[in-house]
Design a protein around this motif. Structure first.
Motif, mmCIF file in Angstrom:
data_model
loop_
_atom_site.group_PDB
_atom_site.id
_atom_site.type_symbol
_atom_site.label_atom_id
_atom_site.label_comp_id
_atom_site.label_asym_id
_atom_site.label_seq_id
_atom_site.Cartn_x
_atom_site.Cartn_y
_atom_site.Cartn_z
ATOM 1 N N GLN A 47 -0.271 2.692 -5.850
ATOM 2 C CA GLN A 47 -0.585 3.585 -7.291
ATOM 3 C C GLN A 47 0.198 3.084 -8.448
ATOM 4 O O GLN A 47 1.145 2.723 -8.344
ATOM 5 C CB GLN A 47 -0.079 5.129 -6.872
ATOM 6 N N LYS A 62 -4.194 -3.597 -4.209
ATOM 7 C CA LYS A 62 -3.263 -3.642 -2.950
ATOM 8 C C LYS A 62 -3.048 -2.298 -2.444
ATOM 9 O O LYS A 62 -2.331 -2.131 -1.555
ATOM 10 C CB LYS A 62 -1.986 -4.220 -3.425
ATOM 11 N N LYS A 63 -3.654 -1.273 -3.111
ATOM 12 C CA LYS A 63 -3.670 0.096 -2.699
ATOM 13 C C LYS A 63 -2.479 0.662 -2.848
ATOM 14 O O LYS A 63 -2.139 1.460 -2.307
ATOM 15 C CB LYS A 63 -4.152 0.152 -1.084
ATOM 16 N N GLU A 70 0.687 -1.183 0.051
ATOM 17 C CA GLU A 70 -0.003 0.001 0.002
ATOM 18 C C GLU A 70 0.978 1.191 -0.063
ATOM 19 O O GLU A 70 1.826 1.327 0.778
ATOM 20 C CB GLU A 70 -0.942 0.129 1.242
ATOM 21 N N LYS A 72 -8.979 3.354 -9.389
ATOM 22 C CA LYS A 72 -9.777 2.392 -9.286
ATOM 23 C C LYS A 72 -11.122 2.366 -9.911
ATOM 24 O O LYS A 72 -12.075 1.442 -10.154
ATOM 25 C CB LYS A 72 -10.066 2.104 -7.557
#
Length: 152
Positions: free
Chosen positions: A88, A85-86, A67, A99
Motif C-alpha cells: 500500500q 508489489k501489492k 505485499e 492501482k
C-alpha cells in the motif's frame, strides 16, 4: 505489516506521527534516506542510509518492501512500483495511491514536469496544514487498524 518511509522529503510532523504509531502498535518502521536524521531510540524504528544518488532511497524501498507493507511517499513513481508489489502507499497528506488511478497520476506528473521544463510556472504544492496532518493521522490509523484486524 512493515511501514517504509521515503524519509528525505517527509515532514517532521509526519515522522512524529509515525514514531508514535510504531511505538503503539509494535510494527516495524523503517525510514530510508540519503542523509542522517534523528530517530528516537526504539527497537521498532530504524533509519537506513543509502548512498546519495538519483532514486537510491526509492530503489531500496522497492527492493525491500513486501505485499501488505505500507509505504509513505509523495513520489508517484515510487508509489507505482510498490503498488505493483501489492504493498500500500499513501502520501504525506494521507491520500492513498491505488492501482486503478496510478497510471493517470503518473501521466499528470509527467505532463507537469514537461510544462515546468518548458518554463511554465505551475506553482508548487500547497503549504502543509494542520488539516493535512490530521488527514494523514486518520488515514494511517484506518490502515493500521485494518492491518491489525487481519493478523492471525
Amino acid at each position: 505489516m512493515h511501514i517504509w518511509v521515503d524519509a528525505d522529503a517527509c515532514p517532521a510532523v509526519i515522522k512524529d506521527i509515525l514514531f508514535k504509531a510504531a511505538r503503539r502498535t509494535g510494527l516495524p518502521l523503517s525510514l530510508v534516506a540519503n542523509h542522517s536524521m534523528s530517530v528516537p531510540p526504539d527497537k521498532h524504528i530504524t533509519l537506513t542510509l543509502v548512498p546519495s544518488g538519483f532514486d537510491a532511497a526509492d530503489d531500496y524501498i522497492v527492493e525491500q518492501c513486501n505485499e501488505g507493507d505500507l509505504v509513505i511517499t509523495s513520489d508517484i513513481p515510487l508509489a507505482s512500483d510498490v503498488l505493483a508489489k501489492k504493498a500500500q502507499a499513501i502520501n504525506t497528506r494521507g491520500e492513498p495511491f491505488d492501482k486503478s488511478s496510478i497510471r493517470a497520476t503518473l501521466t499528470m506528473r509527467d505532463f507537469m514536469d514537461t510544462m515546468r521544463a518548458s518554463g511554465e510556472h505551475t506553482g508548487g504544492p500547497k503549504a502543509f496544514s494542520q488539516r493535512d496532518k490530521q488527514q494523514f493521522a486518520n488515514a494511517l490509523d484506518r490502515i493500521l487498524t485494518a492491518g491489525m484486524q487481519r493478523k492471525p
